[in-house]
Design a protein around this motif. Structure first.
Motif, PDB file in Angstrom:
ATOM      1  N   GLU A 109      42.839  59.881  -6.848  1.00 59.78           N
ATOM      2  CA  GLU A 109      42.940  59.657  -5.477  1.00 59.78           C
ATOM      3  C   GLU A 109      41.926  58.915  -4.928  1.00 59.78           C
ATOM      4  N   ILE A 110      40.509  59.534  -5.401  1.00 59.34           N
ATOM      5  CA  ILE A 110      39.471  58.989  -4.676  1.00 59.34           C
ATOM      6  C   ILE A 110      39.337  57.446  -5.046  1.00 59.34           C
ATOM      7  N   ALA A 111      39.550  57.305  -6.460  1.00 57.78           N
ATOM      8  CA  ALA A 111      39.287  55.975  -6.946  1.00 57.78           C
ATOM      9  C   ALA A 111      40.259  54.745  -6.339  1.00 57.78           C
ATOM     10  N   LYS A 112      41.420  55.121  -5.655  1.00 57.32           N
ATOM     11  CA  LYS A 112      42.254  54.175  -5.127  1.00 57.32           C
ATOM     12  C   LYS A 112      41.692  53.263  -4.181  1.00 57.32           C
ATOM     13  N   PRO A 113      42.019  52.244  -3.986  1.00 56.10           N
ATOM     14  CA  PRO A 113      41.676  51.403  -2.637  1.00 56.10           C
ATOM     15  C   PRO A 113      42.615  51.825  -1.435  1.00 56.10           C
ATOM     16  N   PHE A 114      41.702  51.566  -0.116  1.00 55.06           N
ATOM     17  CA  PHE A 114      42.526  52.046   0.825  1.00 55.06           C
ATOM     18  C   PHE A 114      43.873  51.617   1.167  1.00 55.06           C
ATOM     19  N   TRP A 115      44.083  50.299   0.735  1.00 57.65           N
ATOM     20  CA  TRP A 115      45.551  49.761   0.838  1.00 57.65           C
ATOM     21  C   TRP A 115      46.605  50.292   0.074  1.00 57.65           C
ATOM     22  N   GLN A 116      46.207  51.008  -1.138  1.00 62.67           N
ATOM     23  CA  GLN A 116      47.263  51.644  -1.980  1.00 62.67           C
ATOM     24  C   GLN A 116      47.720  52.877  -1.569  1.00 62.67           C
ATOM     25  N   PRO A 117      49.097  52.931  -1.498  1.00 67.34           N
ATOM     26  CA  PRO A 117      49.530  54.448  -1.057  1.00 67.34           C
ATOM     27  C   PRO A 117      49.098  55.615  -2.101  1.00 67.34           C
TER      28      PRO A 117
END
Length: 75
Positions: A67-75
Motif C-alpha cells: 500500500e505504501i509503494a502505490k502512487p497516489f493516483w492508484q486506488p
C-alpha cells in the motif's frame, strides 16, 4: 472528401452520453488523491515507528508495504 478512416470524423450514436467534467469533479479527484497520499504517509510512519501496530490494524507487513509503494493516483 477524405477517405482516410483515421482522419474521418466519427459519428456518435444519439444515445451515447458526452463526458462533462466540472470544477467540482476536479476538486473531488484532487481531494481523493491528497487523502490517499496522506493515508499512505501515515501508514509508512506507523510502520517505521511502531511496526507492531500494523498487526493491530489487521494488515500483514507485506500488505502495508504494498500500500505504501502505490502512487497516489492508484486506488
Amino acid at each position: 472528401m477524405n477517405d482516410n478512416p483515421i482522419l474521418a470524423p466519427t459519428a456518435r450514436p444519439a444515445d451515447m452520453p458526452t463526458r462533462r467534467y466540472s470544477l467540482a469533479a476536479l476538486r473531488s479527484l484532487i481531494a481523493t488523491w491528497r487523502e490517499r497520499a496522506r493515508f499512505r504517509r501515515g501508514l509508512e510512519d506507523i510502520s517505521k515507528a511502531n511496526p507492531h501496530m500494523i498487526d493491530d490494524i489487521g494488515l500483514k507487513r507485506w500488505q502495508a508495504e504494498a500500500e505504501i509503494a502505490k502512487p497516489f493516483w492508484q486506488p
